[in-house]
Write a protein that holds these residues in place. Structure first.
Motif, PDB file in Angstrom:
ATOM      1  N   GLU A   2      -9.180   4.241  -0.036  1.00  0.00           N
ATOM      2  CA  GLU A   2      -8.451   3.326   0.826  1.00  0.00           C
ATOM      3  C   GLU A   2      -8.271   3.904   2.227  1.00  0.00           C
ATOM      4  OE1 GLU A   2      -4.863   2.530  -1.355  1.00  0.00           O
ATOM      5  OE2 GLU A   2      -5.779   0.832  -2.408  1.00  0.00           O
ATOM      6  N   VAL A  13      -3.885  -1.751   4.627  1.00  0.00           N
ATOM      7  CA  VAL A  13      -4.678  -0.910   3.741  1.00  0.00           C
ATOM      8  C   VAL A  13      -6.001  -1.615   3.457  1.00  0.00           C
ATOM      9  CG1 VAL A  13      -4.772   0.323   1.548  1.00  0.00           C
ATOM     10  CG2 VAL A  13      -2.563  -0.003   2.704  1.00  0.00           C
ATOM     11  N   GLY A  15      -9.439  -1.518   1.313  1.00  0.00           N
ATOM     12  CA  GLY A  15      -9.980  -0.869   0.130  1.00  0.00           C
ATOM     13  C   GLY A  15     -10.466  -1.850  -0.907  1.00  0.00           C
ATOM     14  N   ARG A  18      -8.597  -4.927  -2.926  1.00  0.00           N
ATOM     15  CA  ARG A  18      -7.550  -5.486  -2.074  1.00  0.00           C
ATOM     16  C   ARG A  18      -8.102  -6.693  -1.316  1.00  0.00           C
ATOM     17  NH1 ARG A  18      -2.950  -2.681  -0.880  1.00  0.00           N
ATOM     18  NH2 ARG A  18      -2.704  -0.642  -1.872  1.00  0.00           N
ATOM     19  N   ASN A 210     -15.331   2.799   2.719  1.00  0.00           N
ATOM     20  CA  ASN A 210     -15.262   1.378   3.036  1.00  0.00           C
ATOM     21  C   ASN A 210     -16.351   1.006   4.039  1.00  0.00           C
ATOM     22  OD1 ASN A 210     -12.917   0.365   1.514  1.00  0.00           O
ATOM     23  ND2 ASN A 210     -11.792   1.893   2.700  1.00  0.00           N
TER      24      ASN A 210
END
Length: 300
Positions: A2, A13, A15, A18, A210
């Motif tokens: 994250e 956040v 990630g 999510r 990410n």
């Protein structure tokens, strides 16, 4: 893994698992001559309006760029960041190809910013990454280097890996590096969309970081761009991309993002999808009957 970015009062956040993070793209004078002229003259009214409108439309972060020919980019970028932070609590992606402007923007920013960006070019790695480390920021790494943008996905992956590893050598955690595999226009590069999706999956699987992109690049030069962009965003969310720089004011793209989040299980109880639908229905002043889902035995 994250990536956390912050403003003085808000934490975002990024990630897997999510909700997809939308980084609003509109505070950028590239292709917006009036905005550039106003910013260079010290008029930031449109910047304020764009910041507020994008957050109201659903952007969780805002990209801020001040690349205006003949302007004092470090000074203009710093002021734009201060203005944006005065009207919204959205964390900011500080966007510039000028190292001095990045430094100025980071000095002005309150919170943990996202730096947009660093490439795999040696000179850029050595100049940008120390700034990122000094300010405890996160950074977007773009998968091209001195040789340009390769059409070979293996070369782009190798550049991404080099950026991640070099960032770590400067003390920047892997979680604070977001890779942009580079979305190429499908109208100009055959198979660009499929290649991009494969890269997203490989980067997530092998590097664990990410990923992001400038989503509208995929449709450049083609008609019906919002529809293509929306289809692309839904597909890359399915492939594991976690954020993108895009225009939250385009209704088709917002529906695609929220729909993909709901389908991927990133929207608990589909609350965001339902809320968006209610808002749209209320703004249109109409209600629609919910149809019974079709089944194999329905004869339809």
């Amino acid at each position: 893994m994250e990536t956390v970015v912050t403003s003085p009062t808000k934490e975002v956040v990024i990630g897997a698992g999510r909700p997809f993070v939308i980084i609003g793209e509109r505070i950028n004078p590239t292709g917006r001559k009036l905005l550039g002229k106003e910013m260079a003259a010290g008029n930031f009214d449109r910047v304020r309006q764009d910041a507020i409108a994008q957050v109201q439309a659903g952007a969780q972060m805002l990209d801020v760029n001040a690349g205006i020919p003949m302007a004092d980019e470090p000074a203009v970028l710093a002021e734009a960041i201060r203005i944006v932070q005065s009207v919204t609590d959205a964390p900011i992606a500080i966007d510039s190809s000028v190292v001095a402007a990045l430094a100025s923007g980071l000095e002005a920013y309150q919170g943990k910013a996202l730096v947009n960006s660093v490439t795999g070019e040696e000179e850029r790695l050595e100049s940008v990454l120390p700034l990122v480390a000094q300010h405890g920021a996160a950074v977007i790494g773009i998968a091209n280097d001195e040789t340009g943008i390769s059409h070979d996905p293996n070369v782009r992956f190798d550049v991404a890996k080099r950026i991640v590893e070099r960032a770590e050598s400067f003390g920047i955690p892997r979680a604070d590096v977001i890779i942009d595999p580079l979305a190429m226009p499908v109208g100009a590069v055959h198979g660009a969309g499929a290649t991009f999706i494969k890269l997203v999956r490989r980067i997530r699987g092998e590097l664990g970081v990410n990923t992001t992109c400038g989503a509208s690049n995929i449709s450049f030069g083609l008609p019906g761009r919002p529809s293509l962009n929306a289809a692309f965003l839904a597909m890359i969310i399915g492939a594991g991309m976690t954020c993108a720089i895009t225009n939250p004011l385009e209704a088709e793209m917002m529906k695609a993002i929220l729909g993909a989040d709901a389908i991927m299980g990133h929207d608990e109880n589909c609350q965001a999808w339902i809320a968006h639908h209610k808002t749209q229905t209320a703004s249109n002043g109409t209600g629609r009957r919910v149809r019974r889902p079709r089944t194999a035995s329905s004869g339809q």
